[in-house]
Enzyme design. Structure first.
Site, PDB file in Angstrom:
ATOM      1  CG  ASN A 153      10.514   5.068 -10.302  1.00  0.00           C
ATOM      2  OD1 ASN A 153       9.901   6.236 -10.611  1.00  0.00           O
ATOM      3  ND2 ASN A 153      10.494   4.539  -9.006  1.00  0.00           N
ATOM      4  CG  HIS A 203       2.021  -0.202  -4.058  1.00  0.00           C
ATOM      5  ND1 HIS A 203       1.130   0.175  -2.940  1.00  0.00           N
ATOM      6  CD2 HIS A 203       2.736   0.730  -3.923  1.00  0.00           C
ATOM      7  CE1 HIS A 203       1.494   1.085  -2.253  1.00  0.00           C
ATOM      8  NE2 HIS A 203       2.523   1.768  -3.048  1.00  0.00           N
ATOM      9  NE  ARG A 217      -1.260   8.583  -0.960  1.00  0.00           N
ATOM     10  CZ  ARG A 217      -0.270   7.885  -1.465  1.00  0.00           C
ATOM     11  NH1 ARG A 217      -0.257   6.539  -1.091  1.00  0.00           N
ATOM     12  NH2 ARG A 217       0.588   8.257  -2.222  1.00  0.00           N
ATOM     13  NE  ARG A 241       6.604   3.223  -9.779  1.00  0.00           N
ATOM     14  CZ  ARG A 241       6.426   3.958  -8.766  1.00  0.00           C
ATOM     15  NH1 ARG A 241       7.276   5.035  -8.269  1.00  0.00           N
ATOM     16  NH2 ARG A 241       5.150   3.798  -8.047  1.00  0.00           N
ATOM     17  CD  GLU A 270       7.862  -1.336  -6.626  1.00  0.00           C
ATOM     18  OE1 GLU A 270       8.673  -0.781  -5.538  1.00  0.00           O
ATOM     19  OE2 GLU A 270       6.820  -0.915  -6.769  1.00  0.00           O
TER      20      GLU A 270
END
Ligand code: ADP
Length: 392
Positions: A7, A177, A236, A88, A379
């Protein structure tokens, strides 16, 4: 077979090496401050963590050190043993609905999509190029955060904007996600012992999204064109009235870029509380009686409940609700508040079971109409699984 899951961020590179198909983690680590001063990397091996300070001018250098570590720690004897490397990728647009083997055409498409993920896609390409240069014989694959959401029907991914915007500018919901939502959905189905299920998966971390999953396929998700849609997050704002943006640009003279920073970095829990984007700090604030932390948490929880209820109706029920990621796996208080807000659906919290962190747990009672699980996400193993299948 040895598979690497990678990643790459703009200044970081995280990795895990797996023995597949056993899914055994052999070594993991992260390179930080690549291209900056005071760079270093950390390696986790046999439960031990080692940190080394080293010059990391670019991702290729980091990859070379990574491979040296694999060899010196006897994870592999030679480079040829690393058969597959999975990368990723944050944004796959409408091009990718599954993991792909890297080709020049695939890289060109990821590059083209950089406008939609300006921090992430270019960094991932740098990571792919570094891996290709250092381990040329390995099969390189790309695993997209958006791929799982490509099964959403048009009425769920379109915005009610001029129809041509979707075609001409690629404006639509892509979600994010996806790899995590898929991992926990598959894991819950394993627990339930069936695949024809209706699931609501809640990935609540610093970034947060909820998905509606039917028969192991995503039918709706709360993130949009970008991750700044849906839930209230650490910093956010999530869903807001879009007209606030031009209105506040006119009022304050902020540039579009500065506005973007406010919406993504200065809003959410941080914006309301004025204290922090980290839910641990919000919880501390609540204990200390900070009114704005109390308010921020109320809004945060409300929005999660809203989405769960929305998807419950959209799916026509739910066989399970799942919590994962930083907050979902660890915040006892947030889970409790959300589950208590679902009482009308017959959901009943098991207080004692909920009193745990970071491990797979059923947190509802036997009488609960819908079981609620905590499933730590993974993940990396999803990336390794897909890469193994494409390498084999
Ligand atoms: P990211 O979106 O950066 O991948 P993570 O999934 O790692 O985020 O989640 C990080 C967040 O998890 C932290 O910002 C914090 O709010 C939350 N978190 C971690 N541990 C706890 C805890 N013990 N209690 C409450 N919140 C926690």
């Amino acid at each position: 077979m040895k598979i690497l899951s990678v990643n790459a961020g703009s200044s970081s590179l995280k990795f895990q090496a797996f023995e597949m198909p056993e899914e055994k983690v052999l070594i993991s680590g992260v390179f930080e401050r690549i291209g900056l001063d005071s760079s270093f990397y950390t390696i986790k091996l046999n439960g031990e963590k080692i940190q080394k300070e080293v010059d990391l001018p670019n991702h290729k250098e980091a990859f070379e050190i990574l491979v040296e570590e694999l060899i010196s720690n006897k994870i592999v004897e030679s480079l040829e043993e690393i058969k597959g490397i999975g990368h990723r990728i944050v944004q796959g647009g409408s091009y990718f609905d599954k993991t792909e083997v890297v080709t020049e055409d695939v890289i060109a498409k990821i590059d083209e999509l950089s406008a939609l993920a300006p921090l992430h896609n270019p960094a991932a390409i740098v990571g792919i190029r570094a891996a290709q240069a250092v381990v040329p014989n390995a099969v390189q694959t790309v695993v997209f955060d958006t791929a799982f959401h490509q099964t959403m029907p048009e009425e769920n991914y379109l915005y009610a904007l001029p129809y041509e915007w979707c075609k001409d500018y690629k404006i639509r919901r892509y979600g994010a996600h996806g790899t995590s939502h898929k991992y926990v959905a598959l894991r819950v189905d394993e627990i339930l012992g069936k695949t024809n299920t209706k699931l609501i998966t809640c990935h609540i971390g610093n970034g947060a999204s909820i998905s509606a999953v039917k028969d192991e396929k995503c039918v709706n998700t709360s993130m949009g064109l970008t991750p700044n849609a849906g839930l209230i997050m650490g910093s956010r704002c999530g869903d807001i009235d879009a007209t606030i943006v031009p209105y506040m640009i006119e009022k304050t003279g902020l540039s579009p870029r500065e506005m973007d920073t406010v919406l993504n970095k200065k809003s959410g829990l941080l914006g309301i509380s004025g204290v922090s984007s980290d839910s641990r700090d919000i919880e501390d604030g609540i204990k200390a009686g900070n009114e704005r932390c109390i308010l921020a948490q109320k809004m945060y929880v409300r929005r999660i409940i809203d989405y769960i209820v929305k998807y419950y109706f959209e799916l026509g029920g739910a066989d399970a609700i799942v919590f994962t990621a930083g907050v979902g796996e660890n915040s006892i208080a947030t889970r409790k508040a959300v589950v208590e807000g679902l009482k009308l659906l017959g959901v009943e919290l098991d207080e004692e079971a909920n009193n745990s962190r970071g491990k797979e747990t059923l947190i509802t009672t036997k009488n609960s109409k819908i079981p609620v699980y905590v499933i730590p996400t993974n993940e990396e193993v999803m990336i390794a699984r897909d890469t193994y299948l494409l390498t084999k």
